[in-house]
Design a protein around this motif. Sequence first.
Motif, PDB file in Angstrom:
ATOM      1  N   ALA A 192       9.455 -69.131  19.787  1.00 50.62           N
ATOM      2  CA  ALA A 192      10.526 -69.761  20.329  1.00 50.62           C
ATOM      3  C   ALA A 192      11.490 -70.330  19.057  1.00 50.62           C
ATOM      4  O   ALA A 192      11.127 -70.632  17.976  1.00 50.62           O
ATOM      5  N   GLN A 193      12.767 -69.761  19.204  1.00 47.84           N
ATOM      6  CA  GLN A 193      13.782 -69.978  18.189  1.00 47.84           C
ATOM      7  C   GLN A 193      13.411 -68.970  16.929  1.00 47.84           C
ATOM      8  O   GLN A 193      13.676 -69.499  15.962  1.00 47.84           O
ATOM      9  N   GLY A 194      12.768 -68.130  17.183  1.00 43.49           N
ATOM     10  CA  GLY A 194      12.433 -67.103  16.088  1.00 43.49           C
ATOM     11  C   GLY A 194      11.301 -67.483  15.236  1.00 43.49           C
ATOM     12  O   GLY A 194      10.585 -67.199  14.366  1.00 43.49           O
ATOM     13  N   LYS A 195      10.561 -68.766  15.669  1.00 42.35           N
ATOM     14  CA  LYS A 195       9.200 -69.327  15.008  1.00 42.35           C
ATOM     15  C   LYS A 195       8.131 -69.050  16.077  1.00 42.35           C
ATOM     16  O   LYS A 195       8.060 -69.203  17.260  1.00 42.35           O
ATOM     17  N   LEU A 196       6.910 -68.801  15.412  1.00 40.10           N
ATOM     18  CA  LEU A 196       5.734 -68.404  16.282  1.00 40.10           C
ATOM     19  C   LEU A 196       5.326 -69.806  16.929  1.00 40.10           C
ATOM     20  O   LEU A 196       5.261 -71.021  16.360  1.00 40.10           O
ATOM     21  N   ALA A 197       5.089 -69.817  18.345  1.00 39.29           N
ATOM     22  CA  ALA A 197       5.144 -71.034  19.070  1.00 39.29           C
ATOM     23  C   ALA A 197       3.567 -71.159  19.479  1.00 39.29           C
ATOM     24  O   ALA A 197       3.042 -72.218  19.521  1.00 39.29           O
ATOM     25  N   ALA A 198       3.145 -69.993  19.958  1.00 39.18           N
ATOM     26  CA  ALA A 198       1.689 -70.006  20.707  1.00 39.18           C
ATOM     27  C   ALA A 198       1.253 -68.514  20.612  1.00 39.18           C
ATOM     28  O   ALA A 198       1.847 -67.653  20.587  1.00 39.18           O
ATOM     29  N   TRP A 199      -0.095 -68.783  20.838  1.00 38.36           N
ATOM     30  CA  TRP A 199      -0.658 -67.413  21.187  1.00 38.36           C
ATOM     31  C   TRP A 199      -1.220 -67.206  22.331  1.00 38.36           C
ATOM     32  O   TRP A 199      -1.671 -68.092  23.083  1.00 38.36           O
ATOM     33  N   LEU A 200      -1.030 -66.032  23.136  1.00 37.99           N
ATOM     34  CA  LEU A 200      -1.610 -65.631  24.375  1.00 37.99           C
ATOM     35  C   LEU A 200      -2.815 -64.972  24.162  1.00 37.99           C
ATOM     36  O   LEU A 200      -2.870 -63.880  23.209  1.00 37.99           O
ATOM     37  N   ASP A 201      -3.769 -65.200  24.743  1.00 32.82           N
ATOM     38  CA  ASP A 201      -4.995 -64.514  24.662  1.00 32.82           C
ATOM     39  C   ASP A 201      -5.706 -63.822  25.875  1.00 32.82           C
ATOM     40  O   ASP A 201      -5.428 -64.671  26.755  1.00 32.82           O
ATOM     41  N   GLY A 202      -6.526 -63.085  25.780  1.00 33.73           N
ATOM     42  CA  GLY A 202      -7.335 -62.654  27.017  1.00 33.73           C
ATOM     43  C   GLY A 202      -6.335 -62.350  28.259  1.00 33.73           C
ATOM     44  O   GLY A 202      -5.466 -61.541  28.244  1.00 33.73           O
ATOM     45  N   LYS A 203      -6.710 -62.741  29.399  1.00 34.67           N
ATOM     46  CA  LYS A 203      -5.989 -62.582  30.684  1.00 34.67           C
ATOM     47  C   LYS A 203      -4.357 -62.989  30.461  1.00 34.67           C
ATOM     48  O   LYS A 203      -3.844 -62.401  31.203  1.00 34.67           O
ATOM     49  N   ALA A 204      -4.302 -64.008  29.760  1.00 33.81           N
ATOM     50  CA  ALA A 204      -2.735 -64.514  29.841  1.00 33.81           C
ATOM     51  C   ALA A 204      -1.970 -63.516  28.856  1.00 33.81           C
ATOM     52  O   ALA A 204      -0.832 -62.945  29.274  1.00 33.81           O
ATOM     53  N   ALA A 205      -2.844 -62.900  27.867  1.00 37.45           N
ATOM     54  CA  ALA A 205      -2.043 -61.760  27.229  1.00 37.45           C
ATOM     55  C   ALA A 205      -1.616 -60.509  28.212  1.00 37.45           C
ATOM     56  O   ALA A 205      -0.642 -59.928  28.141  1.00 37.45           O
ATOM     57  N   ARG A 206      -2.844 -60.409  28.898  1.00 38.10           N
ATOM     58  CA  ARG A 206      -2.526 -59.183  29.800  1.00 38.10           C
ATOM     59  C   ARG A 206      -1.310 -59.314  31.004  1.00 38.10           C
ATOM     60  O   ARG A 206      -0.541 -58.309  31.283  1.00 38.10           O
ATOM     61  N   GLY A 207      -1.535 -60.631  31.410  1.00 34.82           N
ATOM     62  CA  GLY A 207      -0.603 -60.968  32.217  1.00 34.82           C
ATOM     63  C   GLY A 207       1.050 -60.679  31.691  1.00 34.82           C
ATOM     64  O   GLY A 207       2.016 -60.430  32.339  1.00 34.82           O
ATOM     65  N   ALA A 208       1.088 -61.138  30.133  1.00 40.42           N
ATOM     66  CA  ALA A 208       2.261 -61.008  29.841  1.00 40.42           C
ATOM     67  C   ALA A 208       2.933 -59.432  29.886  1.00 40.42           C
ATOM     68  O   ALA A 208       3.980 -59.115  29.989  1.00 40.42           O
ATOM     69  N   VAL A 209       1.772 -58.757  29.504  1.00 37.77           N
ATOM     70  CA  VAL A 209       2.134 -57.364  29.414  1.00 37.77           C
ATOM     71  C   VAL A 209       2.763 -56.655  30.604  1.00 37.77           C
ATOM     72  O   VAL A 209       3.517 -56.018  30.693  1.00 37.77           O
ATOM     73  N   TRP A 210       2.182 -57.326  31.553  1.00 33.32           N
ATOM     74  CA  TRP A 210       2.402 -56.980  32.981  1.00 33.32           C
ATOM     75  C   TRP A 210       3.981 -57.457  33.343  1.00 33.32           C
ATOM     76  O   TRP A 210       4.906 -56.644  33.560  1.00 33.32           O
ATOM     77  N   ALA A 211       4.156 -58.589  32.929  1.00 31.12           N
ATOM     78  CA  ALA A 211       5.427 -59.194  33.195  1.00 31.12           C
ATOM     79  C   ALA A 211       6.472 -58.355  32.308  1.00 31.12           C
ATOM     80  O   ALA A 211       7.573 -58.142  32.741  1.00 31.12           O
ATOM     81  N   MET A 212       6.093 -57.938  31.302  1.00 33.55           N
ATOM     82  CA  MET A 212       7.115 -57.090  30.362  1.00 33.55           C
ATOM     83  C   MET A 212       7.214 -55.752  30.717  1.00 33.55           C
ATOM     84  O   MET A 212       8.093 -54.977  30.114  1.00 33.55           O
TER      85      MET A 212
END
Lengths: 541, 406, 366
Positions: free
Chosen positions: B236-256
Amino acid sequence: MMFYRKAQRNRKPSYQSHTDAANAASDNGGKPPISAGLADNLAYLRQELGDSPDMIVRTFEIGGNRIPAGAVYMDGITDKDMVNEYILKSLMIEAGEAMNPDEKPDILAYLKANALTIGEVHLLKDWDCIILSVLSGDTVIFLDGSPEAISGNTKGGEQRTITEPSTQVVIRGPKDGFTESIGTNVSLVRRRIKSSSVRLEPFKIGQTTKTNVAVMYIQGKAEDHVVQLLRERLSGIQIEALTGSELLEELIQDQKKSPFSTLINTERPDTVANHLLDGRIAIFVDGTPFNLIAPTTFLMNFLSTEDYYTRPEAVAAIIIVRYAALIISLFAPSIYIAAITFHQEMIPTPLLLSLASQRESVPFPAFIEALIMEFTFEILREAGIRMPRAIGQAVSIVGALVLGQAAVEAGIISSAMVIVVAITGISSFANPSYNMALSIRLIRFFLMVAAALFGFYGIAIFSIILISHMCSLSSFGVPYMTIKTPSVPEAERKTLFGIPLTKEKTKPQPAPDSGGSGAGGNDQAQPASAPSNLLNESGSS
Amino acid sequence: MNACRKPIAAAMLLLLSIVVLTGCWNSNELSDMAIVVGIGVDKDGDSGKYRVSMQIVNPSTVAANKSSGGGQNAIPNIVYSSVDHTLFSAFRKTSQKAPRRLFFAHSQMFVIGEPLAREGINGLFDLFERSRELRLTSSVVIARGMKAEDLLNILTPMQTTTATSIKDKLEVTSEVWAQNVDTDVTDIIKKVSGSGEPAISGAKAVGNPIAGRKKANLEETPPQTNIETKGIAIFAQGKLAAWLDGKAARGAVWAMNKMKSTTVNLDCGNEKQAIAIEVIRSSTRTRVHMRNGKPVLTMHIKEEGNLTETNCPLDPSNRELIVKLQNQLAEATKKEVETAIKAAQSKKSDIFGFSTEMERTQPKAWKQLEKSWPDVFAETEVEINVEAYIRRTGLRIKSYIKPEKE
Amino acid sequence: MTKKQAISPTQLFSMMILFEFGTALVLPIGLGSGANAWLSILLAMPGAMILYVLFTYFEKQFPSMILSGYTQKIIGVYLGWPVSFLYILFFIYISARNLREAGDLLISASYDQTPIAVVQAIMITAVIYVLCKGINAFFRLGEIYFLIIVSIGILSHAAILASGTLDLRNLLPVMGKGWMTTLKNAYPNIFMFPFGELVCFTTVLPYLKQKQLSKKTGLLAILASSLMLSLTHAMEVAVVGGDVYSRATFPLFTVITIVDVAEFMQRLDSFVILALIIGVFFKMTVYAFAAASVANDLFRFKEHSLIAYPVGIIIFLVSIILAWSVPEHNAEGFTVLYVVLPVFCLIIPVLLFIVHLFRKRFGHST
């Protein structure tokens, strides 16, 4: 050797040609006129030829009047049987029988008309012609009391038989090749084109060698301005000696300074015949089996005779392979040098790492390494030519495998370099034209220098200069670089870069003939009266 | 034309002699070059400078031809580090340490240490754009919980360099397991120059990073210290804000719309996650339209899968069963995507490219919302529908497992 | 031996396309329209065609006369001679600009340590050499290199398509910035560069063998080249996006570095550099040829090919003293685009045309 020429409208008399008409007009060139005395003539001739041991003089008497006569010929270049049977015999025995003792005056004319049973005879009136005749293998006959001489064509002697051409080998196609005798060569081509439009023009070139040169073309197919240009150039040659076709090529080509040759040379009569039918001109040179063909273009260097005898689809693929080979043989070392020294980012990473590890142990920069290898390859090539056959194979194996492998392991060159040089060498052999291969070998070195200095930019600019040089070349007025097969609009197939595009031949266009079968011997109905004696065709000359 | 010949020859000779006098400028010998395969950036304490690490490969160890030099005892790579305010000067400074000239054109991995990532990464990539040597296709990875330099110093087995091994891992896993995404510099720049935020995968060292520097690490199986890819970092604003792990990460890949293939485990009756469905194809279409002046995003995911493994007795020839499985798959997908989007929205981080979509299709509305996009994004309604199909069942239809006897 | 100087329609076609490609293929043209550059190119096409028809009109009216010839005829020797002389300077200047751009690009992309003088000297040597050989050889060279550049283009496009980096949605929104920007970009920007520069061909048209085909060939060439340019720029935007495209000095190069097909066809950069070299070379040489032709015509030199040397060397020197840096060069480019090019490519020919019509109508001898 003398030819009978049909009278041409625009023909210019060529240098030192022989006809009866020319004879009368020429002077003796500072020599004394032919005396009437037989002994004087013979003595003079002997002296002129330096008392040569192979000049044979046979004196005899003709007729009931026992007119002294002498026959002079050179041993070795005459057919002794002809001399004995047709000259000596006919003059000594038969002429004498038939001659009327009272007809003294024009005995020579009488002999020529009635006694001499030789096919080709000339009346000679000056020493130049006589000497030339004798040295060409004719027999010259002097008569006591006559200031003229007769020459009879008795050319013969040992000649190489027609064998398979050694340099231009074809898999499917005729296997006869030219020999050193211009008469044989012309006949080999004549046999293939029985058209009355075939024209043959003789020239004699070289003041000392007086080499016979003949120009052959098909009237109506060859372009007139090209023929005219060729005639002018050949007539204008002032040179002392001509011993092969290469020198002639240099003398008549358009541009003097170019690594590319604008004429094709060939050892095969079928090649010559095919080119004649395409509208080009053949130049035969006595004393060499390699005859020239003009005009040529760059693309023709990539067509071999075999293409005429192979299916067009296969030919199309093979021509593409040849072009690829050309590009590889020209650019491979340069691209390697450019990539390794300037553009390492272009090489895929695993390959680059492999090359880097190889080059760790090599002390030379890539350019020097390439030069060393190429140079060695050239030396091997030269050595391979002169190696006696028995050892030749061994040397090539030794040279290639052992030298290359050992050099790599000694750390002098890298293995990638060996591969590049090997591929370059092999590709250059794929080139059908030896001349072009030579030019490419030369240019390759310059390209390597350009690559070593400026990388791809250098290669690109050098190529532009090279190609523009080629674009400015012309072969007897025909531009050297054309995309379509050149010369004749009625070429048999539509081609692009030499690659045949259509399967069928376009309708054959016969040369304007005075009747008879079309040029090239198509299967048109032969009139029943045409002499097609097959036995004659296959007989030796 | 004759007049041209002599002057041209003279001109070319002159030109060549100039060159000979001054030498060739750009030519480099391979043996004088050190090929950099990976670059790492960390922050250097609080000085505001960057600590840049370069991983150089030892060619003889990774070359195809092993007979020359190197051999089995050499280390595949070495890392040199320097500190300076800009990346480029740090590169040049390393010449004091490295025995050869650094050559960057084959560098394919760019590692950013997590501490630096938390401070902001936006300014790191200008060098990549301007330089002719650095590749815009380099993959980017965040060293999770450690410094990039430490990560790069870990020796990896199978004769590859660390950077290459991370990159290979990332490439493969983003395509078959899809809990990571293979981001390259171009993607990041595109997102940063727009209003989106980049999503970068993380790589973690499992085991002791210091022990990983020794050759001994390679001499046992499994290696003591190994590098694994883990999670996706959102910014966020170029700074690392959070990590997505596991299923959330996969969901992000789907969404992208970067999903290529993965495996989803579905429940089979009472047995949890007993059926493995291999997703072989997936495409996500996001469209935006305005509703009451607010953007509403519709995400339509279409995916296809195969039934690859099952732990419970299944008879796929039963059509209803297939439909049921498809629905389960769609449900599972939808849940994962929702988790991912919620997580991103909670950090106001538009990693999915919705801003680009808005800009493309609703340019007028975009002009007004552009400035406050992160906030708008956090509250945007996203409607997700998933269309899932199960096409094939492998080389068998009915499973051999018998239903348990009651 | 003087050969007849004649070129065929195919050669003219190839040369015009190579000329149009010149630097337009690799640089971002139409400063300002960003992602819609491809559209602006297509919009500029009709204008280009009309301008070209004007040039062929002059050609028909004054056969076998080049620009300086009929300029002097139309507005008299005292006015026409200086105007034609100005054209020599114009051609030399633009040729030098092209050389400078090529040099800068080559250095930025590959040869960063090499002094620009050397890079340009090499190019100029080739130009002088080709000019010396005459127009026949030059146009034949063009035919061959046309095929080469088209092959490079096909290869690159195929590689880009195969690499899957193409995303057509990057082209949206079409005309995001509105009609006016796109149109303003087409006229005068793209209209002038690269299409207005066709004024060089007024020195070439008299050599065409079949004069009646000059119009058709040229129009076909303009059509083909604008389609190809448009396609290339659209593809560039589709791969890298409008933002990167508008910030890049060498967008085609940037695009090609991203391509990666099956892991072995990477790094096709050299092809793009080759395309740049070829394009710039031909554009420069056409300009140099135009300058040489007008010079030969004005000063009535006997040996035509000798003028190549002074022209070439002047171009080389001018290209070095042009500007201190790339941004300055670009800034100068604005002036050139908005002032210099319109005057020479559009205004003077149109004025000539009007004067010529006047004279014809009022019965003065032309």
